[in-house]
Design an enzyme around this catalytic site. Structure first.
Site, short mmCIF file in Angstrom:
data_model
loop_
_atom_site.label_atom_id
_atom_site.label_comp_id
_atom_site.label_asym_id
_atom_site.label_seq_id
_atom_site.Cartn_x
_atom_site.Cartn_y
_atom_site.Cartn_z
N SER A 167 0.84 -1.19 0.00
CA SER A 167 0.00 0.00 0.00
C SER A 167 0.88 1.24 0.00
CB SER A 167 -0.90 -0.01 1.25
OG SER A 167 -1.45 1.27 1.49
N TYR A 180 -1.43 -1.82 10.09
CA TYR A 180 -1.51 -2.02 8.64
C TYR A 180 -0.27 -1.48 7.95
CZ TYR A 180 -3.51 -1.90 3.93
OH TYR A 180 -3.75 -2.08 2.59
#
Length: 296
Positions: A167, A180
């Protein structure tokens, strides 16, 4: 953020569902290749698997929700695509072994592994329960390591391709996304390490940093207590479609790239984080004060 639905069902023992490919000649840049896409029962994983099939590959779908996984498999099979499926939890190594076995038993080889499945979150670190942090981190790190570890002998035989889905939040920390961000940064570094360590195998190791993407309507992430909640608001003009992201992932694999950063915002983050890190931090701190809903 950009992952399969993390709360879609409980963790179950892997249960492969096989579907013999149609008796047609497959053509396209991936013809003759076999791929596994983890977390492909929905979202970006599903559209990446669909794009691979439409470009000639045979694909093993994966997910934890048996009903949704079977719906996706049936839709692909009815469209004449070469597909099989395996219900498996990618944080369980035995399940990952069964997932890889499905590809070998059904299609005879493995050329491409895309580790897409993971859990995302919306919670500030100080508020998070330790177990929630571990769950998010495990899904991103072990959910990448375990499928690869099980697949490595087969990928070595074919000098195959491995793509870790990361990401843009791994490029520079994002408030309310500590676990995350840590997990996605870890898999990016893992790709670099394996590229050096396993250079002699001829396997391609790459990482794709995905930016803001349109999500399925029922997409959920975890809050501080581990409850499923909708993802934070993202302006539609900032988002790419799942199909667009899938197309970029396929181009990354075809060209055997080391790193692909999706979106202008992602490339800007790389530039600022590399050359002007203090400016990057100032921008984030300013948005926390003025656009707190962006993170919450």
């Amino acid at each position: 953020m950009f992952d399969t639905n993390p709360m879609a069902g409980t963790l179950l023992t892997a249960s492969p569902t096989l579907s013999r490919p149609p008796a047609v000649v497959r053509t396209g840049p991936f013809a003759g290749q076999v791929a596994i896409v983890t977390g492909s029962e929905s979202g970006i994983g599903r559209e990446t698997a669909r794009a691979l099939c439409e470009n000639g590959a045979a694909v093993v779908l994966n997910g934890r929700n048996a009903e949704r996984l079977e719906q996706t498999r049936l839709a692909f099979a009815q469209a004449g695509l070469a597909v099989a499926s395996c219900q498996a939890d990618v944080t369980d190594y035995a399940d990952c072994e069964r997932l890889i076995d499905t590809a070998i038993r059904e299609f005879g080889q493995l050329n491409i592994l895309i580790t897409n499945a993971s859990i995302s979150m919306r919670a500030y670190f100080a508020d998070m329960q330790p177990e929630v942090f571990r769950q998010v981190l495990d899904s991103n790190v072990y959910g990448t390591v375990y499928p690869l570890k099980a697949a490595l002998p087969h990928l070595t035989k074919t000098r195959g391709s491995v793509t870790f889905i990361s990401s843009i939040s791994a490029l520079n920390g994002m408030p309310s996304g500590s676990a995350y961000c840590a997990g996605k940064a870890a898999v990016a570094n893992l790709a670099h390490t394996l590229r050096l360590e396993l250079d002699h195998t001829g396997i391609h190791f790459g990482v794709v940093h995905i930016g803001f993407t349109q999500n399925d309507a029922d997409k959920r992430v975890l809050d501080a207590a581990g409850r499923p909640v909708p993802i934070a608001h993202r302006p539609p003009r900032w988002q790419k479609s799942q199909g667009q992201v899938a197309g970029i992932i396929l181009k990354h694999i075809r060209r055997r790239r080391q790193r692909t950063v999706i979106s202008a915002l992602g490339r800007l983050i790389v530039l600022i984080h590399t050359y002007l890190p203090r400016l990057g931090d100032w921008v984030v701190l300013t948005t926390i004060r003025r656009l707190r809903h962006f993170y919450e």
